[in-house]
Write a protein that holds these residues in place. Sequence first.
Motif, PDB file in Angstrom:
ATOM      1  N   ARG A   4       0.831  -1.284   0.101  1.00 32.82           N
ATOM      2  CA  ARG A   4      -0.151   0.005   0.014  1.00 32.82           C
ATOM      3  C   ARG A   4       0.909   1.126  -0.120  1.00 32.82           C
ATOM      4  NH1 ARG A   4      -4.811   0.023   4.244  1.00 32.82           N
ATOM      5  NH2 ARG A   4      -5.865   1.681   3.034  1.00 32.82           N
ATOM      6  N   MET A   5       1.828   1.317   0.900  1.00 35.77           N
ATOM      7  CA  MET A   5       2.792   2.374   1.025  1.00 35.77           C
ATOM      8  C   MET A   5       3.498   2.714  -0.671  1.00 35.77           C
ATOM      9  SD  MET A   5       3.762   4.612   2.785  1.00 35.77           S
ATOM     10  CE  MET A   5       4.498   4.580   4.410  1.00 35.77           C
ATOM     11  N   LEU A   6       3.865   1.571  -1.238  1.00 33.34           N
ATOM     12  CA  LEU A   6       4.295   1.602  -2.532  1.00 33.34           C
ATOM     13  C   LEU A   6       3.615   2.126  -3.543  1.00 33.34           C
ATOM     14  CD1 LEU A   6       6.545  -1.700  -2.642  1.00 33.34           C
ATOM     15  CD2 LEU A   6       7.576   0.905  -2.511  1.00 33.34           C
ATOM     16  N   ASP A   7       2.197   1.716  -3.396  1.00 32.77           N
ATOM     17  CA  ASP A   7       1.219   2.311  -4.462  1.00 32.77           C
ATOM     18  C   ASP A   7       1.003   3.736  -4.120  1.00 32.77           C
ATOM     19  OD1 ASP A   7       0.722  -0.418  -5.647  1.00 32.77           O
ATOM     20  OD2 ASP A   7      -0.842  -0.537  -4.126  1.00 32.77           O
ATOM     21  N   HIS A   8       1.114   4.176  -2.939  1.00 27.52           N
ATOM     22  CA  HIS A   8       1.001   5.749  -2.619  1.00 27.52           C
ATOM     23  C   HIS A   8       1.942   6.508  -3.108  1.00 27.52           C
ATOM     24  CE1 HIS A   8      -2.971   5.567  -0.342  1.00 27.52           C
ATOM     25  NE2 HIS A   8      -2.260   4.636   0.568  1.00 27.52           N
ATOM     26  N   ILE A   9       2.995   5.950  -2.868  1.00 29.44           N
ATOM     27  CA  ILE A   9       4.289   6.762  -3.322  1.00 29.44           C
ATOM     28  C   ILE A   9       4.356   6.822  -4.883  1.00 29.44           C
ATOM     29  CG2 ILE A   9       7.013   6.349  -3.455  1.00 29.44           C
ATOM     30  CD1 ILE A   9       7.090   5.439  -0.746  1.00 29.44           C
ATOM     31  N   GLU A  10       3.954   5.696  -5.503  1.00 25.62           N
ATOM     32  CA  GLU A  10       4.026   5.480  -6.921  1.00 25.62           C
ATOM     33  C   GLU A  10       2.906   6.863  -7.433  1.00 25.62           C
ATOM     34  OE1 GLU A  10       2.375   2.698 -10.421  1.00 25.62           O
ATOM     35  OE2 GLU A  10       3.415   1.566  -8.584  1.00 25.62           O
ATOM     36  N   ALA A  11       1.554   6.772  -6.940  1.00 23.44           N
ATOM     37  CA  ALA A  11       0.697   7.830  -7.185  1.00 23.44           C
ATOM     38  C   ALA A  11       1.222   8.988  -6.976  1.00 23.44           C
ATOM     39  CB  ALA A  11      -0.582   7.536  -6.450  1.00 23.44           C
ATOM     40  N   ILE A  12       1.778   9.417  -5.817  1.00 23.40           N
ATOM     41  CA  ILE A  12       2.438  10.693  -5.630  1.00 23.40           C
ATOM     42  C   ILE A  12       3.498  11.072  -6.579  1.00 23.40           C
ATOM     43  CG2 ILE A  12       3.574  12.120  -4.082  1.00 23.40           C
ATOM     44  CD1 ILE A  12       2.298  10.554  -1.690  1.00 23.40           C
ATOM     45  N   SER A  13       4.146  10.103  -7.036  1.00 23.05           N
ATOM     46  CA  SER A  13       5.408  10.361  -7.908  1.00 23.05           C
ATOM     47  C   SER A  13       4.965  10.641  -9.210  1.00 23.05           C
ATOM     48  CB  SER A  13       6.355   9.346  -8.022  1.00 23.05           C
ATOM     49  OG  SER A  13       6.017   7.935  -8.297  1.00 23.05           O
ATOM     50  N   ALA A  14       3.824   9.926  -9.719  1.00 23.47           N
ATOM     51  CA  ALA A  14       2.935  10.022 -11.109  1.00 23.47           C
ATOM     52  C   ALA A  14       2.646  11.421 -11.241  1.00 23.47           C
ATOM     53  CB  ALA A  14       2.082   9.135 -11.192  1.00 23.47           C
ATOM     54  N   ALA A  15       1.763  11.923  -9.956  1.00 26.06           N
ATOM     55  CA  ALA A  15       1.353  13.156  -9.822  1.00 26.06           C
ATOM     56  C   ALA A  15       2.244  14.278  -9.912  1.00 26.06           C
ATOM     57  CB  ALA A  15       0.467  13.363  -8.618  1.00 26.06           C
ATOM     58  N   ALA A  18       3.668  14.483 -13.591  1.00 26.48           N
ATOM     59  CA  ALA A  18       2.608  15.376 -14.459  1.00 26.48           C
ATOM     60  C   ALA A  18       2.664  16.877 -14.034  1.00 26.48           C
ATOM     61  CB  ALA A  18       1.167  14.694 -14.235  1.00 26.48           C
ATOM     62  N   VAL A  19       2.816  17.097 -12.606  1.00 27.63           N
ATOM     63  CA  VAL A  19       2.746  18.644 -12.448  1.00 27.63           C
ATOM     64  C   VAL A  19       4.229  19.232 -13.293  1.00 27.63           C
ATOM     65  CG1 VAL A  19       2.955  20.254 -10.572  1.00 27.63           C
ATOM     66  CG2 VAL A  19       1.582  18.618 -10.504  1.00 27.63           C
ATOM     67  N   ALA A  20       5.181  18.418 -13.026  1.00 26.69           N
ATOM     68  CA  ALA A  20       6.338  18.861 -13.404  1.00 26.69           C
ATOM     69  C   ALA A  20       6.473  19.028 -15.098  1.00 26.69           C
ATOM     70  CB  ALA A  20       7.720  18.089 -12.987  1.00 26.69           C
ATOM     71  N   ALA A  21       5.834  18.233 -15.617  1.00 24.37           N
ATOM     72  CA  ALA A  21       5.650  18.256 -17.038  1.00 24.37           C
ATOM     73  C   ALA A  21       4.931  19.310 -17.574  1.00 24.37           C
ATOM     74  CB  ALA A  21       5.152  17.027 -17.796  1.00 24.37           C
ATOM     75  N   PHE A  22       3.847  19.574 -16.866  1.00 23.26           N
ATOM     76  CA  PHE A  22       2.778  20.819 -17.317  1.00 23.26           C
ATOM     77  C   PHE A  22       3.624  22.138 -16.948  1.00 23.26           C
ATOM     78  CE2 PHE A  22       0.142  24.077 -15.724  1.00 23.26           C
ATOM     79  CZ  PHE A  22      -0.634  24.198 -16.833  1.00 23.26           C
ATOM     80  N   LEU A  23       4.524  22.130 -15.737  1.00 21.23           N
ATOM     81  CA  LEU A  23       5.248  23.356 -15.618  1.00 21.23           C
ATOM     82  C   LEU A  23       6.167  23.810 -16.750  1.00 21.23           C
ATOM     83  CD1 LEU A  23       5.549  23.412 -11.713  1.00 21.23           C
ATOM     84  CD2 LEU A  23       3.937  24.798 -13.288  1.00 21.23           C
ATOM     85  N   ALA A  24       6.893  22.580 -17.246  1.00 21.64           N
ATOM     86  CA  ALA A  24       7.802  22.878 -18.177  1.00 21.64           C
ATOM     87  C   ALA A  24       7.329  23.160 -19.423  1.00 21.64           C
ATOM     88  CB  ALA A  24       8.506  21.251 -18.411  1.00 21.64           C
TER      89      ALA A  24
END
Length: 98
Positions: A4-15, A18-24
């Motif tokens: 569960r912890m890995l799934d949360h970390i994976e979701a946070i890193s994906a978000a 996405a935010v970093a790509a949008f800002l770029a």
Amino acid sequence: MAKRMLDHIEAISAAASAVAAFLAIAYAVHQVSESKRVSREATALQAHREYLALCVESPELSSSLMFAKGTVTLFDVRAHGSRKVDLRRVAARPSFIG
């Protein structure tokens, strides 16, 4: 629990990715539009410098009075000779070129 912890970390890193790509992308669009604006400004300043250089070389051509309808300028006198131009109209009107 670790899964569960890995799934949360994976979701946070994906978000975060996405935010970093949008800002770029937003930054790249801003840079391109700013570059176009600076280029237009530099072109306008260069054209103005060339216009001023031409005004210094030929001051009779730099007067806005030359383009006024129904008026006679010193440019007309020089171009057409005094026989074709009514010099009283030239003397009665204020001139910035002579």
